[in-house]
Write a protein that holds these residues in place. Structure first.
Motif, mmCIF file in Angstrom:
data_model
loop_
_atom_site.group_PDB
_atom_site.id
_atom_site.type_symbol
_atom_site.label_atom_id
_atom_site.label_comp_id
_atom_site.label_asym_id
_atom_site.label_seq_id
_atom_site.Cartn_x
_atom_site.Cartn_y
_atom_site.Cartn_z
ATOM 1 N N SER A 246 2.524 -18.337 -4.659
ATOM 2 C CA SER A 246 3.570 -17.262 -4.571
ATOM 3 C C SER A 246 2.995 -15.891 -4.696
ATOM 4 N N VAL A 247 3.225 -14.967 -4.255
ATOM 5 C CA VAL A 247 2.935 -13.439 -4.751
ATOM 6 C C VAL A 247 4.025 -12.664 -4.415
ATOM 7 N N LYS A 248 3.967 -11.479 -5.398
ATOM 8 C CA LYS A 248 4.980 -10.462 -5.389
ATOM 9 C C LYS A 248 4.372 -9.405 -4.501
ATOM 10 N N MET A 249 5.000 -8.484 -3.869
ATOM 11 C CA MET A 249 4.554 -7.399 -2.965
ATOM 12 C C MET A 249 5.683 -6.408 -3.266
ATOM 13 N N ARG A 250 4.984 -5.318 -3.341
ATOM 14 C CA ARG A 250 5.548 -3.994 -3.425
ATOM 15 C C ARG A 250 5.402 -2.986 -2.377
ATOM 16 N N PHE A 251 6.667 -2.605 -1.575
ATOM 17 C CA PHE A 251 6.502 -1.776 -0.541
ATOM 18 C C PHE A 251 6.483 -0.365 -1.038
ATOM 19 N N ARG A 252 5.846 0.595 -0.619
ATOM 20 C CA ARG A 252 6.135 1.887 -1.057
ATOM 21 C C ARG A 252 5.989 2.797 0.010
ATOM 22 N N PRO A 253 6.954 3.846 0.278
ATOM 23 C CA PRO A 253 6.916 4.823 1.256
ATOM 24 C C PRO A 253 5.724 5.655 1.548
ATOM 25 N N SER A 254 5.354 5.866 2.683
ATOM 26 C CA SER A 254 3.988 6.451 2.913
ATOM 27 C C SER A 254 4.055 7.235 4.344
ATOM 28 N N PHE A 255 2.938 7.867 4.884
ATOM 29 C CA PHE A 255 3.175 8.399 5.997
ATOM 30 C C PHE A 255 1.838 7.960 6.855
ATOM 31 N N PHE A 256 2.026 7.690 7.894
ATOM 32 C CA PHE A 256 1.038 7.398 9.133
ATOM 33 C C PHE A 256 1.394 8.012 10.413
ATOM 34 N N PRO A 257 0.619 8.841 11.209
ATOM 35 C CA PRO A 257 1.343 9.633 12.386
ATOM 36 C C PRO A 257 1.730 8.597 13.364
ATOM 37 N N PHE A 258 1.167 7.269 13.409
ATOM 38 C CA PHE A 258 1.587 6.113 14.436
ATOM 39 C C PHE A 258 2.884 5.405 14.073
ATOM 40 N N THR A 259 3.479 5.139 12.730
ATOM 41 C CA THR A 259 4.434 4.370 12.389
ATOM 42 C C THR A 259 5.597 5.413 11.707
ATOM 43 N N GLU A 260 6.676 4.758 11.767
ATOM 44 C CA GLU A 260 7.764 5.207 11.098
ATOM 45 C C GLU A 260 8.930 4.656 11.110
ATOM 46 N N PRO A 261 9.479 4.171 9.800
ATOM 47 C CA PRO A 261 9.056 4.470 8.484
ATOM 48 C C PRO A 261 7.630 4.028 8.510
ATOM 49 N N SER A 262 6.766 4.490 7.327
ATOM 50 C CA SER A 262 5.370 4.057 7.054
ATOM 51 C C SER A 262 5.338 3.590 5.724
ATOM 52 N N LEU A 263 4.805 2.354 5.396
ATOM 53 C CA LEU A 263 4.773 1.800 4.062
ATOM 54 C C LEU A 263 3.200 1.446 3.572
ATOM 55 N N GLU A 264 2.867 1.664 2.143
ATOM 56 C CA GLU A 264 1.791 0.998 1.880
ATOM 57 C C GLU A 264 2.315 -0.120 0.999
ATOM 58 N N VAL A 265 1.419 -1.318 1.125
ATOM 59 C CA VAL A 265 1.822 -2.330 0.404
ATOM 60 C C VAL A 265 0.807 -2.765 -1.072
ATOM 61 N N ASP A 266 1.535 -2.908 -2.048
ATOM 62 C CA ASP A 266 0.775 -3.448 -3.276
ATOM 63 C C ASP A 266 1.025 -4.766 -3.493
ATOM 64 N N ILE A 267 -0.024 -5.554 -4.161
ATOM 65 C CA ILE A 267 0.316 -6.990 -4.334
ATOM 66 C C ILE A 267 0.036 -7.126 -5.967
ATOM 67 N N GLN A 268 0.708 -8.095 -6.363
ATOM 68 C CA GLN A 268 0.937 -8.244 -7.918
ATOM 69 C C GLN A 268 -0.415 -9.075 -8.070
ATOM 70 N N CYS A 269 -1.233 -8.724 -9.455
ATOM 71 C CA CYS A 269 -2.372 -9.015 -9.938
ATOM 72 C C CYS A 269 -2.425 -9.037 -11.281
ATOM 73 N N ARG A 270 -3.639 -9.689 -11.805
ATOM 74 C CA ARG A 270 -3.890 -9.506 -13.278
ATOM 75 C C ARG A 270 -5.505 -9.167 -13.202
ATOM 76 N N ARG A 271 -5.755 -8.146 -13.880
ATOM 77 C CA ARG A 271 -7.308 -7.755 -14.031
ATOM 78 C C ARG A 271 -7.772 -8.338 -15.425
ATOM 79 N N ASP A 272 -8.844 -9.327 -15.324
ATOM 80 C CA ASP A 272 -9.388 -9.623 -16.698
ATOM 81 C C ASP A 272 -10.937 -9.778 -16.525
#
Length: 360
Positions: A246-272
């Motif tokens: 399973s994964v948790k994803m976070r969609f944040r508003p962003s801007f790209f000329p070719f999409t509307e609405p535009s989103l950037e995607v973050d994925i849950q992780c652990r840095r170790d």
């Protein structure tokens, strides 16, 4: 001692002294060849009287037979000795490890492996692979994708341009694989479900950027697609690619000329300790950008935005390869270091499949 007996003694002594088969063959030719010493004696029989022939004939023929037999015996002995010497010099140590065949020693580059992995994942979802040229026009790379005149991406410091043509237009090395989406929409009627992997070029170089890199973009165009479909596709891809339950994803508003609405995607992780593990932890890592295809892009490609809609996404193949397999410097991908490839490469016959496993 007669001449025949003397000649026989000399020839047999030479035969016995021969060291190898080549020397023995030279003796045979000297004695029994056309111009050999024994052959010369045989030629004299024709000029002898019958009484002389009765005496000399058996003696000369006997000489020939004895010399032939002696040479044959010596040849067998020398041949056997040569074979023994060769076998002794070519002994094989059966305790040595077996050499790997070429198919085992060669390695598939991580970029090729990851491209095959993501292709297998999206193909299972019903996507086709679309490709296009690396050298593009300004129209396909920028204008049809809703980049306005004066956009920073159009500047020389970001894009590799060719010299202007007589009419002032300039070709360029594509800065993303989005022109493949444009070409697909222009020649194919919806519904469209394609991914577009390939090389892209931007004027940038550091530890995580190179002037040439690889991207994969996806495009879905039909009458009912929406962001819920996009979210499901990206979640299923990340679970399959990073091989987690399973994964948790976070969609944040962003801007790209070719999409509307535009989103950037973050994925849950652990840095170790320098490692990044997905599907766990409380940290987030950006992996891709996406959004609904801009109505202007649909119009530029001959589609009615009141009838059709769709979504697109894009990510760096090199980047997700680094994240999955723990590589820290993108520049090493293109240094052609056999040691690096032996460590990070993949066996050429281990084809990624969803059923058999993506990574070995």
């Amino acid at each position: 001692m007669s001449d025949i007996a003397k000649l026989e003694t000399e020839i047999l002594a030479a035969v016995a002294a021969a060291k190898d088969e080549a020397a023995l063959e030279a003796l045979r030719v000297a004695a029994l060849g056309k111009s050999g010493s024994v052959s010369a004696l045989l030629k004299t029989l024709g000029s002898m009287t019958p009484d002389e022939r009765k005496v000399q004939g058996p003696a000369i023929n006997g000489l020939k037979e004895r010399v032939t037999a002696a040479i044959g015996t010596a040849k067998e002995a020398l041949g056997a000795a040569a074979l023994d010497a060769r076998l002794n010099s070519e002994t094989v140590d059966v305790t040595l490890p077996i050499r790997e065949p070429p198919a085992e020693t060669g390695r598939v580059h991580p970029i090729s492996q990851v491209t095959d992995e993501l292709t297998a994942i999206f193909a299972d979802m019903g996507f086709a692979v679309a490709e296009g040229p690396d050298v593009e026009t300004d129209d396909y790379n920028f204008t049809k994708l809703n980049f306005p005149e004066g956009h920073p991406a159009r500047e020389m410091h970001d894009t590799f341009y060719f010299n202007p043509k007589p009419d002032g237009s300039r070709l360029l090395l594509r800065t993303h694989t989005s022109p493949v989406q444009v070409r697909t929409m222009l020649k194919q009627k919806p519904p469209i479900r394609v991914i577009c992997p390939g090389r892209t070029y931007r004027s940038d170089s550091d530890q995580t950027h190179t002037p040439m890199f690889h991207q994969v973009e996806g495009l879905v165009i039909d009458k009912g697609s929406h962001l819920g479909h996009l979210k499901w596709i990206l979640e299923e891809f990340c679970k399959a690619f990073f091989e987690v339950d399973s994964v948790k994803m976070r969609f944040r508003p962003s801007f790209f000329p070719f999409t509307e609405p535009s989103l950037e995607v973050d994925i849950q992780c652990r840095r170790d300790k320098g490692e990044i593990r997905f599907g766990e932890g409380d940290d987030w890592l950006e992996i891709l950008g996406c959004g609904m295809v801009h109505p202007n892009v649909l119009r530029n490609c001959g589609l009615d935005p009141d009838e059709y809609q769709g979504f697109a996404w894009g990510m760096g193949i090199d980047r997700i390869a680094m994240l999955k397999y723990g590589m820290h410097d993108l520049r090493a991908f293109f240094e052609a270091d056999v040691r690096w490839l032996a460590h990070y490469g993949f066996r050429p016959l281990d084809f990624p499949t969803l059923a058999g496993g993506l990574s070995p």
